[in-house]
Design a protein around this motif. Structure first.
Motif, PDB file in Angstrom:
ATOM      1  N   ARG A 175      -7.312  -4.654  -1.617  1.00 35.41           N
ATOM      2  CA  ARG A 175      -8.730  -3.878  -1.051  1.00 35.41           C
ATOM      3  C   ARG A 175      -8.153  -2.074  -1.244  1.00 35.41           C
ATOM      4  NH1 ARG A 175      -8.974  -0.173   3.744  1.00 35.41           N
ATOM      5  NH2 ARG A 175     -10.989  -0.170   4.708  1.00 35.41           N
ATOM      6  N   ALA A 176      -7.871  -1.224  -1.184  1.00 35.69           N
ATOM      7  CA  ALA A 176      -7.646  -0.597  -1.808  1.00 35.69           C
ATOM      8  C   ALA A 176      -7.767  -0.283  -3.673  1.00 35.69           C
ATOM      9  CB  ALA A 176      -5.750   0.219  -1.634  1.00 35.69           C
ATOM     10  N   GLN A 177      -7.653  -1.091  -3.712  1.00 34.46           N
ATOM     11  CA  GLN A 177      -8.385  -1.138  -5.799  1.00 34.46           C
ATOM     12  C   GLN A 177      -9.199  -1.149  -5.274  1.00 34.46           C
ATOM     13  OE1 GLN A 177      -6.418   0.197  -7.655  1.00 34.46           O
ATOM     14  NE2 GLN A 177      -4.519  -1.303  -8.579  1.00 34.46           N
TER      15      GLN A 177
ATOM     16  N   PRO B 296       0.712  -1.356  -0.410  1.00 35.31           N
ATOM     17  CA  PRO B 296      -0.229   0.218  -0.297  1.00 35.31           C
ATOM     18  C   PRO B 296       1.251   1.311  -0.036  1.00 35.31           C
ATOM     19  CG  PRO B 296      -1.297  -1.492   1.657  1.00 35.31           C
ATOM     20  CD  PRO B 296       0.334  -1.936   0.640  1.00 35.31           C
TER      21      PRO B 296
ATOM     22  N   SER C 282     -10.330  -6.359   7.594  1.00 37.81           N
ATOM     23  CA  SER C 282      -8.757  -5.692   7.279  1.00 37.81           C
ATOM     24  C   SER C 282      -8.117  -6.353   9.166  1.00 37.81           C
ATOM     25  CB  SER C 282      -9.324  -4.313   7.399  1.00 37.81           C
ATOM     26  OG  SER C 282      -9.797  -3.756   6.270  1.00 37.81           O
TER      27      SER C 282
ATOM     28  N   ARG D 278      -4.052  -6.127   0.922  1.00 41.76           N
ATOM     29  CA  ARG D 278      -4.585  -4.382   1.602  1.00 41.76           C
ATOM     30  C   ARG D 278      -4.583  -4.297   0.497  1.00 41.76           C
ATOM     31  NH1 ARG D 278      -6.088  -2.580   5.987  1.00 41.76           N
ATOM     32  NH2 ARG D 278      -5.121  -1.240   5.690  1.00 41.76           N
TER      33      ARG D 278
ATOM     34  N   SER E  93     -11.917   1.768  -4.589  1.00 41.66           N
ATOM     35  CA  SER E  93     -11.543   2.830  -5.812  1.00 41.66           C
ATOM     36  C   SER E  93     -12.701   2.138  -7.495  1.00 41.66           C
ATOM     37  CB  SER E  93     -10.465   2.762  -6.601  1.00 41.66           C
ATOM     38  OG  SER E  93     -10.147   3.859  -7.908  1.00 41.66           O
TER      39      SER E  93
END
Length: 334
Positions: free
Chosen positions: A191-193, A6, A142, A188, A196
């Motif tokens: 999850r961020a992608q 990340p 998470s 992680r 978005s």
């Protein structure tokens, strides 16, 4: 090789935009071909070299054991150098190093493949599913990812392997241990992608239309994450082969299986380095290095799909070199 964490991953909106949406204009045949081209890395000399290295080593691991003799056969010709009968020499007990290398390569490839698949599945489950559902599920997933992320990987692997009895440490046992300790960072990133992509119009339209959650994930979200998943799979395979070699070198590897790490372990115990028997430890170490280099070269090309700026920079550099060559050619003609 780019480690997808990340902290150093730059999320590009254009990179995560669905390919079918970008190609919505134009003829269907051209659209499908263009979408396929965008899903594949651009062929470069480095990518070709990586594919050749991976394919050659994989072919050796698959076909090699069928062409060599028994790797455990003991002979009265201990520590003989390479010869016509034994191209890579023999060990202290007269075992054929080439035969051992073929079987060990197959074992290491099996561990790398198993760990790559398991780690990718774990990271996709905890990263994509939790981020899409949101709420308590996202917080719980998470938390689990963060716990595994802060635990030092190598010490945990050593502790787990140390508690497993030696007779039970097979390929699957080592692969599961390595997979459990290597999926958190990738989760992680996914999850961020996913967070978005989840806010995009086409995903919202599918949810409003009443599509089931699994179909939205599989059809709308997962295709945009394929380059990231491919890169994480390649990185997991590299880490698995290196991790298994490290465990085997410490005597905590697959005791009832043959891998490149176990070859290095027995070479160390046989004092191959001090005795000058380079043919015993150089081939497995060289195969590990070459296979890791091949996977890294392929991963560099996958990075261009994740971050289109890398492909743009390489294209501009190629144009500049071409312009300079043409300018020098014109100067010579004058």
């Amino acid at each position: 090789m780019t480690n997808l964490t990340p902290a150093n991953l730059e999320i590009e909106p254009d990179a995560t935009e669905t390919i079918l949406t970008r190609q919505s204009k134009g003829r269907p045949g051209r659209r499908s071909r263009s979408a396929l081209r965008q899903m594949l890395p651009t062929m470069t000399p480095w990518l070709a070299l990586g594919i050749v290295l991976i394919g050659g080593i994989a072919l050796f691991g698959l076909i090699g054991p069928l062409l060599v003799g028994d790797p455990a056969a003991i002979r009265n010709i201990g520590l003989t150098g390479p010869s016509a009968e034994f191209p890579l020499g023999t060990t202290q007990t007269g075992q054929d190093v080439l035969a051992q290398l073929a079987y060990a390569t197959r074992g290491s490839l099996q561990i790398g493949l198993i760990v790559g698949v398991l780690a990718t599945v774990f990271s996709a489950f905890f990263g994509i599913l939790g981020a899409y559902i949101g709420g308590f599920a996202d917080e719980a997933f998470s938390l689990i990812s963060n716990v595994f992320l802060v635990i030092p990987g190598l010490p945990l692997v050593i502790v787990i392997s140390g508690f497993v009895p030696a007779e039970a440490r097979g390929l699957w046992t080592i692969a599961v241990v390595l997979a459990i300790t290597s999926w958190a960072g990738s989760a992680r990133v996914l999850r961020a992608q996913t967070l978005s992509i989840r806010s995009r119009d086409y995903v919202a339209a599918s949810r409003v239309a009443g599509e089931r959650a699994w179909r939205v994930i599989v059809v709308e979200i997962l295709p945009n994450l394929l380059p990231v998943l491919a890169s994480q799979f390649v990185f997991a395979v590299i880490a698995a082969i290196l991790g298994e070699a490290g465990l085997s070198f410490l005597g905590l590897g697959a005791s009832n299986s043959s891998t490149l790490g176990t070859m290095l372990f027995y070479a160390q115990n046989g004092f191959a380095l001090s005795l000058g028997a380079w043919w015993w430890f150089v081939p497995p170490g060289l195969l590990i290095a070459l296979f890791g280099m091949g996977l890294s070269l392929v991963n560099f090309s996958i990075d261009e799909i994740i971050n289109p700026k890398l492909k743009t920079v390489r294209t501009h550099a190629r144009r500049e070199r071409r312009a300079k060559r043409e300018a020098r050619k014109k100067e010579r003609q004058r």
